[in-house]
Design an enzyme around this catalytic site. Structure first.
Site, PDB file in Angstrom:
ATOM      1  N   GLU A  91      49.646  38.740  94.367  1.00  0.00           N
ATOM      2  CA  GLU A  91      48.479  39.034  93.534  1.00  0.00           C
ATOM      3  C   GLU A  91      48.838  39.072  92.050  1.00  0.00           C
ATOM      4  O   GLU A  91      49.935  39.464  91.685  1.00  0.00           O
ATOM      5  CB  GLU A  91      47.912  40.403  93.917  1.00  0.00           C
ATOM      6  CG  GLU A  91      47.370  40.426  95.322  1.00  0.00           C
ATOM      7  CD  GLU A  91      46.845  41.794  95.707  1.00  0.00           C
ATOM      8  OE1 GLU A  91      46.451  42.563  94.810  1.00  0.00           O
ATOM      9  OE2 GLU A  91      46.832  42.082  96.907  1.00  0.00           O
ATOM     10  N   CYS A 104      48.955  40.679  84.619  1.00  0.00           N
ATOM     11  CA  CYS A 104      49.833  41.558  85.376  1.00  0.00           C
ATOM     12  C   CYS A 104      50.377  40.709  86.524  1.00  0.00           C
ATOM     13  O   CYS A 104      49.598  40.238  87.357  1.00  0.00           O
ATOM     14  CB  CYS A 104      49.001  42.730  85.892  1.00  0.00           C
ATOM     15  SG  CYS A 104      49.886  43.789  87.030  1.00  0.00           S
ATOM     16  N   CYS A 111      57.244  45.058  98.701  1.00  0.00           N
ATOM     17  CA  CYS A 111      58.187  45.934  97.987  1.00  0.00           C
ATOM     18  C   CYS A 111      58.908  46.804  99.000  1.00  0.00           C
ATOM     19  O   CYS A 111      58.324  47.209 100.000  1.00  0.00           O
ATOM     20  CB  CYS A 111      57.427  46.811  96.993  1.00  0.00           C
ATOM     21  SG  CYS A 111      58.503  47.848  95.982  1.00  0.00           S
ATOM     22  N   CYS A 115      56.639  53.786  98.004  1.00  0.00           N
ATOM     23  CA  CYS A 115      55.921  54.912  97.391  1.00  0.00           C
ATOM     24  C   CYS A 115      54.644  55.185  98.194  1.00  0.00           C
ATOM     25  O   CYS A 115      53.935  54.244  98.570  1.00  0.00           O
ATOM     26  CB  CYS A 115      55.580  54.603  95.932  1.00  0.00           C
ATOM     27  SG  CYS A 115      57.023  54.158  94.960  1.00  0.00           S
ATOM     28  N   CYS A 118      51.078  53.762  97.129  1.00  0.00           N
ATOM     29  CA  CYS A 118      50.970  52.368  96.714  1.00  0.00           C
ATOM     30  C   CYS A 118      50.652  51.415  97.859  1.00  0.00           C
ATOM     31  O   CYS A 118      51.312  51.449  98.910  1.00  0.00           O
ATOM     32  CB  CYS A 118      52.281  51.965  96.045  1.00  0.00           C
ATOM     33  SG  CYS A 118      52.350  50.235  95.602  1.00  0.00           S
ATOM     34  N   GLY A 158      55.756  44.492  93.839  1.00  0.00           N
ATOM     35  CA  GLY A 158      57.210  44.422  93.808  1.00  0.00           C
ATOM     36  C   GLY A 158      57.855  45.285  92.750  1.00  0.00           C
ATOM     37  O   GLY A 158      57.205  45.764  91.824  1.00  0.00           O
ATOM     38  N   SER A 190      57.684  47.307  84.339  1.00  0.00           N
ATOM     39  CA  SER A 190      57.506  48.629  84.946  1.00  0.00           C
ATOM     40  C   SER A 190      58.457  48.806  86.119  1.00  0.00           C
ATOM     41  O   SER A 190      58.562  47.947  86.989  1.00  0.00           O
ATOM     42  CB  SER A 190      56.056  48.768  85.420  1.00  0.00           C
ATOM     43  OG  SER A 190      55.866  50.008  86.051  1.00  0.00           O
ATOM     44  N   ASN A 289      44.570  55.678  92.235  1.00  0.00           N
ATOM     45  CA  ASN A 289      43.656  54.835  92.990  1.00  0.00           C
ATOM     46  C   ASN A 289      43.774  55.188  94.452  1.00  0.00           C
ATOM     47  O   ASN A 289      44.876  55.160  94.983  1.00  0.00           O
ATOM     48  CB  ASN A 289      44.134  53.390  92.883  1.00  0.00           C
ATOM     49  CG  ASN A 289      43.209  52.570  92.051  1.00  0.00           C
ATOM     50  OD1 ASN A 289      42.020  52.494  92.356  1.00  0.00           O
ATOM     51  ND2 ASN A 289      43.759  51.964  91.035  1.00  0.00           N
ATOM     52  N   CYS A 332      47.303  46.262  92.172  1.00  0.00           N
ATOM     53  CA  CYS A 332      47.858  45.239  93.060  1.00  0.00           C
ATOM     54  C   CYS A 332      48.251  45.735  94.446  1.00  0.00           C
ATOM     55  O   CYS A 332      48.576  46.879  94.634  1.00  0.00           O
ATOM     56  CB  CYS A 332      49.058  44.599  92.397  1.00  0.00           C
ATOM     57  SG  CYS A 332      48.544  43.211  91.395  1.00  0.00           S
TER      58      CYS A 332
END
Ligand code: SAH
Ligand code: SF4
Length: 344
Positions: A91, A104, A111, A115, A118, A158, A190, A289, A332
């Site tokens: 994405e 972005c 990944c 987390c 996420c 990622g 990031s 989110n 994402c």
């Protein structure tokens, strides 16, 4: 087959000279087409058919094909689901600001970091992206939208520092004046906090902005939401950040997703303030989110204000990040996850 878009111009000149005895200007012609984002050698109209065939037999052009596209009715934020040459999905999101268009991009398919808040973390890890596949996201978006992208954030799917060599190569390619020529000053990377890689990145001497996903003021809370904290505890992470900021003179941007009742108390803000005091940094507060399956609730606006006040007393600036593309789930990981679920 070799990945022709992951070469720098100098590398391509050498490769063409060594393998085909071609003069440098041929490499420059091909490189120009690649930078424009063509998806086949046949589109390179100023190259002979013979050379195009030769290139076809030895190299492939990595692509990011638009599989789905969502456009926010509020702010025209665009979210892409791209399909890669091997059928994997990633994405990217394009946001429009007064100063330009920001993309972005993703750096991995999935990944490994897990987390808890996420969506990307939840779908697991598939593979690293090549430098060419990071470039392809920008080129496909530019060609689809008919605009020039001016800013990049490595905040998609990622963990960029978990794909260190490819990300560093990408950063060099994308900022090169022979390539897309996007200044490092317009790039943010990031990370969830891979400490050894932060020290390595510092030595590259890039002028980019380092964003660190902190999301908690102490090990207790951080280890619960971000498993990476068990490997690199917050003290070590912040020590690396201080070192990075003073060595590069670049302000670190700390990301802090506020989750109601988890990390948003006054005490959390005070602890965060104590830890960051004196550092060249800024705190970005993000309303978390909600991602299917985690039940996290956004903090109230009153909590955001309290954080800004308390951090301000320690001399730390904090702002609430504007949410763009809220109607299209612009953060994402969610679109790929949805697509994978639809298909299975
Ligand atoms: N792996 C890198 C970059 C990709 S994530 C990192 O973790 O920094 C991009 C940003 O989105 C990170 O700051 C991440 O913590 C944040 N994020 C992930 N899920 C989120 C959610 N549900 N709500 C708010 N921010 C989230
Ligand atoms: Fe990976 Fe970043 Fe998501 Fe954590 S927040 S799982 S590091 S993409």
């Amino acid at each position: 087959m070799k990945d022709i878009k992951s070469y720098s111009l100098e590398e391509l000149e050498k490769e063409f000279a060594d393998s085909m005895g071609l003069p440098k200007f041929r490499a420059r012609q091909v490189y120009k087409w690649l930078t424009l984002g063509v998806s086949s050698f046949n589109e390179m109209t100023d190259i002979s058919k013979e050379l195009r065939n030769n290139l076809c037999n030895n190299y492939y052009i990595s692509v990011a094909i638009v599989e789905k596209k969502l456009v926010s009715v509020y702010d025209k934020t665009v979210k892409y689901l791209f399909k890669l040459h091997d059928g994997e999905f990633i994405e990217s999101v394009v946001m429009h600001y007064k100063y330009g268009h920001t993309i972005c991009i993703s750096t991995q398919v999935g990944c490994k970091m897990g987390c808890t808040f996420c969506a990307t973390g939840k779908s697991g890890f598939s593979r690293n992206l090549a430098p060419s596949e990071m470039l392809s996201q920008i080129q496909s978006a530019q060609n689809d939208l008919g605009v020039r992208i001016s800013h990049i954030v490595l905040m998609g799917m990622g963990e960029p520092l978990d794909n260190y060599a490819n990300v560093v190569k990408f950063l060099k390619l994308v900022s090169s004046e022979n390539g897309l020529n996007i200044s490092m000053r317009h790039i943010s990377l990031s990370t969830c906090g891979l400490v050894d890689k932060i020290y390595e990145l510092e030595k590259e001497n890039f002028q980019l902005t380092l964003s660190v996903s902190l999301h908690a003021p102490n090990n207790d809370i951080r280890s619960r939401t971000m498993p990476v904290n068990r490997r690199y505890p917050i003290e070590e992470l912040l020590k690396a950040c201080r070192h990075y900021a003073s060595a590069t003179g670049r302000r670190i941007s700390f990301e802090y997703a506020m989750i109601s009742g988890v990390n948003d108390s006054d005490e959390c803000a005070r602890e965060l303030g104590r830890r960051l005091k004196g550092m060249l940094c800024h705190v970005n507060l993000i309303p978390v989110n909600n991602v299917e399956g985690n039940n996290y609730v956004k903090s109230k606006i009153e909590r955001q204000k309290a954080f800004i006040n308390i951090l301000g007393k320690e001399g730390i600036t904090a702002t609430v990040r504007r949410t763009l593309g809220s109607d299209i789930n612009a953060s994402c990981g969610q679109l790929r996850r949805q697509t994978l679920t639809d298909e299975s």
